[in-house]
Write an enzyme that holds these catalytic residues in place. Structure first.
Site, PDB file in Angstrom:
ATOM      1  N   GLU A 101     -32.465 -21.793  -9.010  1.00 44.05           N
ATOM      2  CA  GLU A 101     -33.261 -21.509  -8.040  1.00 44.05           C
ATOM      3  C   GLU A 101     -34.587 -21.476  -8.612  1.00 44.05           C
ATOM      4  OE1 GLU A 101     -34.250 -20.433  -4.041  1.00 44.05           O
ATOM      5  OE2 GLU A 101     -32.365 -20.916  -4.883  1.00 44.05           O
ATOM      6  N   LYS A 154     -38.458 -20.010  -7.607  1.00 42.51           N
ATOM      7  CA  LYS A 154     -39.237 -19.015  -6.734  1.00 42.51           C
ATOM      8  C   LYS A 154     -40.782 -19.022  -7.220  1.00 42.51           C
ATOM      9  CE  LYS A 154     -36.414 -17.953  -3.418  1.00 42.51           C
ATOM     10  NZ  LYS A 154     -37.091 -18.126  -2.182  1.00 42.51           N
ATOM     11  N   HIS A 194     -14.363  -4.406 -10.123  1.00 41.89           N
ATOM     12  CA  HIS A 194     -13.419  -5.029 -10.901  1.00 41.89           C
ATOM     13  C   HIS A 194     -11.958  -4.998 -10.347  1.00 41.89           C
ATOM     14  CE1 HIS A 194     -16.870  -3.491 -13.182  1.00 41.89           C
ATOM     15  NE2 HIS A 194     -16.875  -4.313 -14.064  1.00 41.89           N
ATOM     16  N   CYS A 233     -16.546 -11.413 -13.605  1.00 42.19           N
ATOM     17  CA  CYS A 233     -14.970 -11.542 -13.098  1.00 42.19           C
ATOM     18  C   CYS A 233     -14.447 -10.655 -11.927  1.00 42.19           C
ATOM     19  CB  CYS A 233     -14.282 -10.970 -14.248  1.00 42.19           C
ATOM     20  SG  CYS A 233     -14.485  -9.247 -14.464  1.00 42.19           S
ATOM     21  N   GLY A 277      27.116  16.623   4.263  1.00 41.19           N
ATOM     22  CA  GLY A 277      26.599  15.319   4.251  1.00 41.19           C
ATOM     23  C   GLY A 277      27.372  14.558   2.955  1.00 41.19           C
ATOM     24  N   LEU A 278      27.808  13.262   3.398  1.00 46.96           N
ATOM     25  CA  LEU A 278      28.577  12.490   2.518  1.00 46.96           C
ATOM     26  C   LEU A 278      27.604  12.034   1.209  1.00 46.96           C
ATOM     27  CD1 LEU A 278      30.834  10.462   4.686  1.00 46.96           C
ATOM     28  CD2 LEU A 278      31.446  11.972   3.546  1.00 46.96           C
ATOM     29  N   LYS A 319      20.807  13.887   2.693  1.00 44.87           N
ATOM     30  CA  LYS A 319      20.552  15.340   2.883  1.00 44.87           C
ATOM     31  C   LYS A 319      19.272  15.847   2.560  1.00 44.87           C
ATOM     32  CE  LYS A 319      24.357  15.997   0.370  1.00 44.87           C
ATOM     33  NZ  LYS A 319      24.975  14.779   0.399  1.00 44.87           N
ATOM     34  N   THR A 320      18.902  15.387   1.345  1.00 44.30           N
ATOM     35  CA  THR A 320      17.419  15.932   0.739  1.00 44.30           C
ATOM     36  C   THR A 320      16.225  15.672   1.532  1.00 44.30           C
ATOM     37  OG1 THR A 320      18.598  16.019  -1.601  1.00 44.30           O
ATOM     38  CG2 THR A 320      16.081  16.038  -1.187  1.00 44.30           C
TER      39      THR A 320
END
Length: 912
Positions: A209, A211, A280, A316, A594-595, A600-601
């Site tokens: 460029e 200028k 980045h 980059c 609960g199975l 359950k948690t």
């Protein structure tokens, strides 16, 4: 986020995001009469408000008409064009509609989503007034629109992986050398003098460029143009900017020394470049690389000035001319996104679930969801959001449905006149669904208002959704409560539930007068009249909205979020949701059987969140008690409660003065060796002056790993009781194996368990169609076992798994286990020079959240889980609980289970 915009006010008295932009001149003719500065200022604040709403779930822009017209006027072409630019020339009315009431002018803004883009176009995740990214195209510097910026950033992010495969300085060095060798401007840049009037032997191009400045204001003009040219060159392969060369003729003219000193100009340039925001995508975190040189300009050996030459090398990442101009509503203020936030949102994608793709199915993808939505997945074999909606909130094509019916009957029996009041309100509606809740606020994770009898959400045809709040007594805060709840519901339906249609939630506060059963109510519809496009037109739209509601009510933060490094949501089962939806005040004590793998948690964690909002308490007033330290630490890190082990709970100096509510988990493995924990828990939760606190106890008798008294009441006294019978954690081969072992437990129960407590097995529902691996292998000794584990871990890492996926579980753990496994890993590394072996770090379950292989005992790993589990010689010290221990071990594995046993144990292989 950056500082908020003080000229834009987010009004809090509406059940929607409403941004007041103040006075704006409206009407095409009126706007043309404005000075450019005022016109641009008004256009900017309207565009910022629209951008913020598009990115924040939609809402309304409110403005006062600054002009004195007595009749309604159009918005103005320049204002409309600024809004069109935000949505990149898509259908204007798909996102914006306008309405005028007196001197108030409203712009209704729908949430941004990318469904409107054709499949072959880039789909930016958010809207921006300006990306502030530039690129070179031939001899021009072009600003990148949102679509171009999205493609550019996506490519950069994808290529960052390549950057990480080699040392970043080598990549930059190679790119730099190739760039210089191929560019003819490099030879000129290397010179120290040029002739005045000399014609440079190359034209402007993508990489060059020219200028020329001859005014006395060169420093300011250079400083102003630097950002966009440096951004463009850095983002498009690098380039050269020559200041002091006429662009058309390529003639060297130079800059006069008396206009500006070189040292001053160089400092201005360097400062301007060093201030440019850059992002980045690789680990290098390098800065923008540039060189500023001054080439003398001579005429017959007489110094006429200089040419300033700037060489910019390829970057980059991404270089911005300034921070992107993109806005969002946060904490009640309109804020500008930082560069990093903007890039994160623009490039946000669904997590890579390649190794889990056979286990989960997408319910909401970032590629089509609103900007603030998160990805939602359901476990394969479980209901999709469409199925859950039909099960919970089905819409009849013939009448208005009320749900849940049990709650409706409860409320009608408790409050005289309520039935007449609700039915009177529903007279205008003939098709849709009425969803009742004792508190929609609590359902949305807000604080309860105890003066509210119930909240009712109406989703009906030819109407916007309406939230009714029914009060038992006059309450000045009733309208505020209803407005806040409706606001949160609308925001969550879009930003969590992924609803992409036009949406508002109207409000109405009703008062059930004690003097007259069906007496009056005070209407409180929002003061803004929405267009008819915000009304639900048909069953299809109602069901789409209700499917978003399913995600709002049933989603929870997946345990995979920490493993994958990003937040993803999973969905509860209907059974789990129904337990969580219970009225806590009517169910202060509950036993949940609960199975294995039934969640359950997860339910325990969700119920603690509900306790906080229903009971208006802090986290230090809720206590979670479990048997082992790793599970205690795992829950404690969620920051929703205090967490202790049973032994710590039973210490004589532990009176837990602040505790009002207690959740007990894995209670089948509790003991009474240090005292009656159940009695202590009941005493603590019943000492409150306002009535009993919550005591919910989660257990699974099948996973009892001892033969001693647990301290639980006899089964007949465990009332009320709920069962979790659907196994949702484990892949199908593992679930089938669990069922086989549970039958063994029921046939051979330990002496401390009654056979009746195991009858839940007959109701079991197993995972289907979820692939996984189950292998039972014999080895002659421990050395052969650990060699197998080391080899298998290497293959798993190579296949894309991480150490976070793997657990090695034994009966009891001592240093010998760990040393032998570490020795096998080292031996494997020496024999094969394996880089993956460097990644294999072994820790106990106490560090369950870390990126390492867990090695611990079955009992200490109870309540936790990982994708891949190796079970070493699962023999119990107490033969009576052999199958229980084996079940506990096997149920910890989500995807792959390897049970390794000594050869002599294979003589009774049926045990396994």
């Amino acid at each position: 986020m950056k500082k908020h915009n003080p000229s834009l006010v987010v009004e809090s008295s509406y059940p929607d995001l409403v941004i007041n932009v103040g006075e704006v001149t409206l009407g095409e003719g009126n706007r043309k009469k404005l000075q450019k500065t005022q016109r641009d200022q008004e256009k900017e604040k309207v565009a910022r408000a629209a951008c913020a709403l598009l990115n924040s779930g939609g809402g309304v822009i409110r403005m006062e008409m600054a002009n004195s017209d007595e009749h309604p006027v159009e918005m103005g072409l320049d204002l409309e064009e600024s809004l069109r630019a935000l949505i990149q020339s898509l259908d204007f009315q798909a996102f914006f509609e306008t309405n005028q009431h007196g001197r108030c002018f409203y712009i209704f803004v729908k949430s941004w989503n990318t469904d409107f883009f054709p499949e072959d176009l880039s789909k930016p995740r958010i809207c921006s007034l300006d990306s502030s990214l530039h690129c070179r195209s031939a001899t021009s510097v072009l600003p990148m629109g949102s679509r171009e910026a999205f493609s550019f950033l996506k490519t950069k992010k994808r290529n960052a992986k390549f950057c990480g495969e080699e040392p970043s300085n080598k990549i930059r060095r190679d790119a730099k050398q190739n760039f210089h060798n191929s560019n003819p401007a490099h030879l000129i840049f290397q010179r120290d003098r040029l002739e005045h009037g000399e014609i440079l032997p190359f034209p402007e191009s993508q990489y060059v460029e020219f200028k020329q400045f001859s005014t006395k204001h060169t420093p300011d003009r250079v400083k102003d143009m630097i950002p966009k040219y440096i951004s463009a060159f850095a983002n498009t392969g690098g380039g050269y900017l020559f200041i002091g060369v006429e662009d058309k003729s390529r003639k060297v003219l130079g800059c006069a020394e008396e206009n500006i000193k070189r040292e001053d100009l160089k400092k201005e340039i360097e400062d301007a470049i060093n201030k440019l925001p850059c992002v980045h995508f690789c680990q290098s975190q390098c800065q923008i690389t540039f060189t500023v040189r001054f080439l003398k300009v001579l005429a017959k050996e007489e110094l006429k000035g200089y040419v300033c030459a700037i060489r910019v090398e390829p970057f980059c990442g991404a270089v911005f001319s300034e921070a992107p101009r993109s806005w969002m509503v946060k904490d009640g203020e309109v804020c500008c996104l930082t560069t990093e936030e903007w890039v994160d949102m623009m490039t946000d994608t669904d997590p890579e679930l390649r190794k889990l793709s056979k286990d989960f199915e997408s319910q909401l993808s970032l590629s089509s969801g609103p900007p603030l939505s998160r990805p939602v997945y359901s476990k394969k074999g479980l209901e999709h959001k469409e199925d859950l909606q039909q099960l919970l909130f089905s819409v009849s094509s013939e009448d208005l449905k009320f749900t849940p019916e049990s709650l409706l009957e409860e409320l009608y029996s408790e409050h005289e006149g309520l039935e007449e009041l609700i039915k009177k309100q529903m007279l205008p509606f003939s098709q849709g669904i009425l969803i009742l809740s004792r508190s929609w606020a609590v359902d949305l994770n807000l604080q309860e208002n105890q003066g509210v009898i119930c909240d009712v959400l109406l989703v009906a045809q030819n109407s916007p959704p309406i939230l009714y709040t029914i009060l038992g007594e006059e309450d000045a805060d009733g309208q505020l409560y209803c407005t806040r709840t409706a606001f949160t519901l609308k925001q969550k339906l879009v930003n969590m539930g992924g609803y992409t249609g036009k949406l508002c939630v109207m409000t109405k506060v009703l008062h059930l007068s004690p003097e007259s059963n069906a007496e009056s109510f005070e209407g409180s519809d929002s003061l803004i009249e929405y267009p008819e496009s915000y009304y639900l037109a048909d069953t299809k739209q109602m069901e789409a909205l209700l499917q978003s509601l399913v995600i709002v009510l049933l989603s929870f933060r997946s345990f995979l979020s920490d493993q994958l490094g990003c937040e993803i949501l999973n969905l509860l089962t209907v059974q789990q949701y129904e337990i969580i939806s219970k009225n806590l005040r009517k169910t202060p004590e509950l036993f949940i059987h609960g199975l294995p793998g039934s969640g359950k948690t997860i339910v325990a964690m969700k119920i603690m969140e509900k306790i906080k909002n229903t009971m208006g308490c802090e986290k230090n007033e809720i206590l979670y008690v479990c048997e082992n330290k790793p599970l205690r630490d795992f829950i404690g890190n969620k920051d929703i409660c205090e967490a202790v082990t049973r032994k710590a709970f039973m210490k004589t100096n532990s009176n837990f003065e602040n505790i009002q509510h207690i959740i007990i988990d894995e209670a089948q493995n509790f003991r009474t060796d240090v005292g009656d924990w159940y009695e202590k828990a009941k005493t603590i939760t019943q000492r409150g002056k306002d009535g009993p606190g919550i005591l919910w106890i989660f257990l699974d008798y099948f996973q009892t790993t001892h033969i001693y008294r647990s301290g639980l009441p006899d089964l007949q006294y465990q009332y009320p009781r709920e069962n979790l019978i659907r196994v949702v954690r484990n892949a199908e081969p593992i679930a089938n194996y669990l069922q086989k072992i549970m039958h063994k437990v029921r046939e051979n129960p330990p002496p401390n368990i009654t056979s009746k407590s195991l009858n839940i097995l007959s109701e079991a529902e197993l995972s289907r169609d979820v692939p996984g691996n189950l292998k039972i292998r014999k080895h002659k000794d421990m050395e052969q076992m650990v060699d197998y584990i080391a080899e298998k871990c290497h293959l798993l890492l190579k296949a894309g798994y991480s150490c976070k996926d793997i657990a090695v579980i034994c009966n009891t753990v001592n240093d010998d286990y760990k040393s032998k496994l570490e020795s096998a890993i080292r031996k494997r590394k020496r024999s094969r020079s394996s880089e993956e072996s460097d990644l294999l770090v072994i820790e106990s379950a106490s560090a369950i959240m870390g990126n390492h292989i867990v090695l611990d005992s079955v009992r200490r790993f109870s309540g936790l889980e990982r994708n891949i589990v190796f079970g070493i010689n699962p023999r119990a010290a107490e033969p009576d609980v052999f199958y229980n221990l084996l079940l506990c071990l096997a149920s910890r594995a989500r995807k792959q289970l390897y049970i390794l046993i000594p050869s002599e144990e294979m003589t009774n292989s049926a045990s396994f």
